[in-house]
Write an enzyme that holds these catalytic residues in place. Sequence first.
Site, short mmCIF file in Angstrom:
data_model
loop_
_atom_site.label_atom_id
_atom_site.label_comp_id
_atom_site.label_asym_id
_atom_site.label_seq_id
_atom_site.Cartn_x
_atom_site.Cartn_y
_atom_site.Cartn_z
N ARG A 115 0.84 -1.22 0.00
CA ARG A 115 0.00 0.00 0.00
C ARG A 115 0.87 1.26 0.00
O ARG A 115 0.58 2.24 0.70
CB ARG A 115 -0.94 0.04 1.21
CG ARG A 115 -1.81 -1.16 1.38
CD ARG A 115 -2.89 -1.27 0.30
NE ARG A 115 -3.78 -2.37 0.63
CZ ARG A 115 -3.63 -3.61 0.17
NH1 ARG A 115 -2.66 -3.90 -0.68
NH2 ARG A 115 -4.47 -4.55 0.52
N SER A 163 -10.93 0.08 3.50
CA SER A 163 -10.17 -0.09 4.75
C SER A 163 -9.69 1.28 5.23
O SER A 163 -9.06 2.02 4.47
CB SER A 163 -8.94 -0.95 4.51
OG SER A 163 -9.32 -2.17 3.94
N GLU A 209 -5.08 4.71 6.21
CA GLU A 209 -4.79 4.45 4.79
C GLU A 209 -5.23 5.58 3.86
O GLU A 209 -4.44 6.03 3.01
CB GLU A 209 -5.43 3.13 4.35
CG GLU A 209 -5.11 2.81 2.90
CD GLU A 209 -5.70 1.51 2.43
OE1 GLU A 209 -5.29 0.45 2.92
OE2 GLU A 209 -6.58 1.55 1.55
P1 FAD Z 1 -8.75 9.14 -4.99
O1 FAD Z 1 -9.47 8.75 -3.75
O2 FAD Z 1 -9.41 10.11 -5.89
O3 FAD Z 1 -7.30 9.68 -4.60
C1 FAD Z 1 -6.55 9.04 -3.58
C2 FAD Z 1 -5.20 9.78 -3.49
O4 FAD Z 1 -4.45 9.55 -4.69
C3 FAD Z 1 -5.34 11.29 -3.38
O5 FAD Z 1 -4.27 11.78 -2.62
C4 FAD Z 1 -5.22 11.77 -4.82
O6 FAD Z 1 -4.75 13.10 -4.93
C5 FAD Z 1 -4.21 10.78 -5.37
N1 FAD Z 1 -4.39 10.52 -6.80
C6 FAD Z 1 -5.51 10.11 -7.43
N2 FAD Z 1 -5.27 9.98 -8.75
C7 FAD Z 1 -3.97 10.31 -8.93
C8 FAD Z 1 -3.13 10.41 -10.08
N3 FAD Z 1 -3.59 10.13 -11.31
N4 FAD Z 1 -1.85 10.81 -9.91
C9 FAD Z 1 -1.37 11.13 -8.68
N5 FAD Z 1 -2.13 11.07 -7.55
C10 FAD Z 1 -3.41 10.67 -7.69
N6 FAD Z 1 -7.86 -0.24 -2.18
C11 FAD Z 1 -7.07 -1.33 -2.35
O7 FAD Z 1 -5.84 -1.21 -2.49
N7 FAD Z 1 -7.61 -2.58 -2.38
C12 FAD Z 1 -8.93 -2.79 -2.24
O8 FAD Z 1 -9.37 -3.94 -2.28
C13 FAD Z 1 -9.79 -1.66 -2.04
N8 FAD Z 1 -11.10 -1.83 -1.87
C14 FAD Z 1 -11.90 -0.74 -1.65
C15 FAD Z 1 -13.27 -0.94 -1.43
C16 FAD Z 1 -14.10 0.13 -1.22
C17 FAD Z 1 -15.58 -0.11 -1.00
C18 FAD Z 1 -13.58 1.45 -1.23
C19 FAD Z 1 -14.49 2.63 -1.04
C20 FAD Z 1 -12.23 1.66 -1.41
C21 FAD Z 1 -11.37 0.55 -1.61
N9 FAD Z 1 -9.98 0.72 -1.81
C22 FAD Z 1 -9.19 -0.37 -2.03
C23 FAD Z 1 -9.37 2.06 -1.76
C24 FAD Z 1 -9.42 2.81 -3.12
O9 FAD Z 1 -10.48 2.37 -3.91
C25 FAD Z 1 -8.12 2.67 -3.91
O10 FAD Z 1 -7.04 3.16 -3.17
C26 FAD Z 1 -8.17 3.41 -5.25
O11 FAD Z 1 -7.01 3.16 -6.00
C27 FAD Z 1 -8.36 4.92 -5.10
O12 FAD Z 1 -8.62 5.45 -6.38
P2 FAD Z 1 -9.33 6.84 -6.60
O13 FAD Z 1 -9.29 7.13 -8.05
O14 FAD Z 1 -10.68 6.83 -5.97
O15 FAD Z 1 -8.35 7.81 -5.80
P1 NAP Z 2 -10.14 -10.64 4.90
O1 NAP Z 2 -10.23 -11.65 3.82
O2 NAP Z 2 -11.17 -10.64 6.00
O3 NAP Z 2 -8.69 -10.75 5.56
C1 NAP Z 2 -8.34 -9.91 6.65
C2 NAP Z 2 -6.91 -9.48 6.48
O4 NAP Z 2 -6.07 -10.61 6.56
C3 NAP Z 2 -6.69 -8.82 5.17
O5 NAP Z 2 -6.43 -7.48 5.42
C4 NAP Z 2 -5.55 -9.55 4.52
O6 NAP Z 2 -4.43 -8.73 4.25
C5 NAP Z 2 -5.13 -10.60 5.51
N1 NAP Z 2 -5.15 -11.92 4.84
C6 NAP Z 2 -6.21 -12.75 4.71
N2 NAP Z 2 -5.82 -13.90 4.08
C7 NAP Z 2 -4.52 -13.76 3.81
C8 NAP Z 2 -3.55 -14.59 3.18
N3 NAP Z 2 -3.86 -15.81 2.74
N4 NAP Z 2 -2.31 -14.14 3.06
C9 NAP Z 2 -1.97 -12.92 3.51
N5 NAP Z 2 -2.84 -12.08 4.11
C10 NAP Z 2 -4.09 -12.50 4.27
O7 NAP Z 2 -10.11 -9.18 4.27
P2 NAP Z 2 -11.27 -8.30 3.65
O8 NAP Z 2 -11.42 -7.08 4.45
O9 NAP Z 2 -12.48 -9.14 3.34
O10 NAP Z 2 -10.61 -7.84 2.27
C11 NAP Z 2 -10.34 -8.79 1.27
C12 NAP Z 2 -9.22 -8.25 0.38
O11 NAP Z 2 -9.63 -7.02 -0.22
C13 NAP Z 2 -7.93 -7.95 1.15
O12 NAP Z 2 -6.85 -8.28 0.34
C14 NAP Z 2 -8.01 -6.46 1.39
O13 NAP Z 2 -6.72 -5.85 1.42
C15 NAP Z 2 -8.77 -5.97 0.15
N6 NAP Z 2 -9.56 -4.77 0.50
C16 NAP Z 2 -8.87 -3.61 0.62
C17 NAP Z 2 -9.56 -2.44 0.93
C18 NAP Z 2 -8.83 -1.12 1.00
O14 NAP Z 2 -9.48 -0.10 1.07
N7 NAP Z 2 -7.53 -1.11 1.01
C19 NAP Z 2 -10.94 -2.47 1.12
C20 NAP Z 2 -11.57 -3.69 1.02
C21 NAP Z 2 -10.88 -4.85 0.71
P3 NAP Z 2 -4.33 -7.84 2.91
O15 NAP Z 2 -5.20 -6.68 3.16
O16 NAP Z 2 -2.89 -7.49 2.88
O17 NAP Z 2 -4.76 -8.66 1.75
#
Ligand code: FAD
Ligand code: NAP
Length: 347
Positions: free
Chosen positions: A164, A239, A335
Amino acid sequence: MDLQQNVSLKSYNTLAIDVTAAHFLEIKCLNDLRAARDFCQQNNCPWLLLGGGSNLVLTANFDGLVMLMCMHQVTWPEDAEGLFTISAEAGYEWDALVSESVRRGASGLENLSLIPGQVGAAPIQNIGAYGVEVKQFLDRVQVFDFDSGDEFELSASACELGYRDSIFKRHSSWIVTQVELILGRGKPPQLNYGVVADTVTKLSGQPANNASPQLVRDAIIYIRRSKLPDPIHIPNVGSFFKNPVINAIQKQKLIKQWPGLVAYPMADNGFKLAAGWLIDQLGWKGFKQGGVGVHDQQALVLICSDTANGWEVLALAQRIQADVEKYFGVKLEVEPRLFDNRGEFKL
Ligand code: FAD
Ligand code: NAP
């Protein structure tokens, strides 16, 4: 330049926080970015780039220029060996790219299905889910430096993609304008993450090991929809905290106190704790107060009503951080990116 004034940002962030931008501009091409930079320099004006608004918290009316990334051209050349070199402009929707890659028979991105936001934001925090990160497919990105006006290319390795994390978090004036990804056909599915293989089998009735990218995508969408709130109905940014990483000694100490501790070994000998599990142990799951709360299916997701403000969300986040630190001795890092009236800040 089609500049607008006093624009509400409520529909441009997935927490639905109703703040305004003093100036607002849709970025449809590189020339718009260049003109926006001139405007900010001439008016000594702060700026903020919005993608899908799914990973940020806005806490105040923004006193400067908010730019909405709207560049969205994409090309899909495929070579004779079945390798796709996808070039997508930053404003293309991430999940539309995943869906199209699967439709064309390319493998790899399916585990990253249904992540909200834009392609340009994908490298910023090296988006990841279900055992896959965008780092595995990224080849290079095009960058516009809003401070200097320079335009340059970065290879994937120069992006310093980590858990991340990326170089873009250390160079906040670098705007990603285009992303290049390389995908192949027929790669084995990535099924080693918990529920993915079982869900593929449950939905398809077939053994998971030869599942097509489409079946894996269907399974990921099914899992996500059953567990994560859709921001359209329940405002959230996914998250709210990163999973903390601890060393082996810290882990041993914690396990004595919390025998059920969920800790995953990392490549560098550290252990990743499931932040959601920590929060859940302290009874926060399903908590609600005023317009904010903790999702009842996933304690890592903070939710709010569509009238809550950014400070209410952050106040809840701080209470959770303090509680986790008190009982586990671990500091949870937020995050999403946080913004006040003039720019980014940290909790
Ligand atoms: P924004 O929210 O618009 O921007 C986020 C940041 O990045 C800001 O600082 C912005 O200025 C900057 N930014 C945006 N675009 C650019 C660009 N082109 N160049 C430089 N900077 C930029 N994230 C995960 O990693 N894994 C997941 O599974 C995941 N699941 C999610 C589920 C839900 C329901 C939600 C709401 C979010 C989730 N996220 C997840 C977080 C998010 O969706 C990601 O981080 C996504 O990449 C953000 O994209 P955005 O376009 O909405 O960015
Ligand atoms: P989950 O499956 O309930 O798991 C909980 C946590 O345990 C996760 O954060 C994941 O880490 C870790 N994990 C589970 N199984 C794993 C494995 N086999 N090896 C290593 N790490 C493991 O998580 P969840 O909330 O439902 O999300 C599912 C996936 O979607 C995750 O990968 C999560 O990162 C991603 N997600 C991200 C966001 C976001 O905003 N960043 C939002 C929703 C979902 P990791 O997070 O490192 O995978």
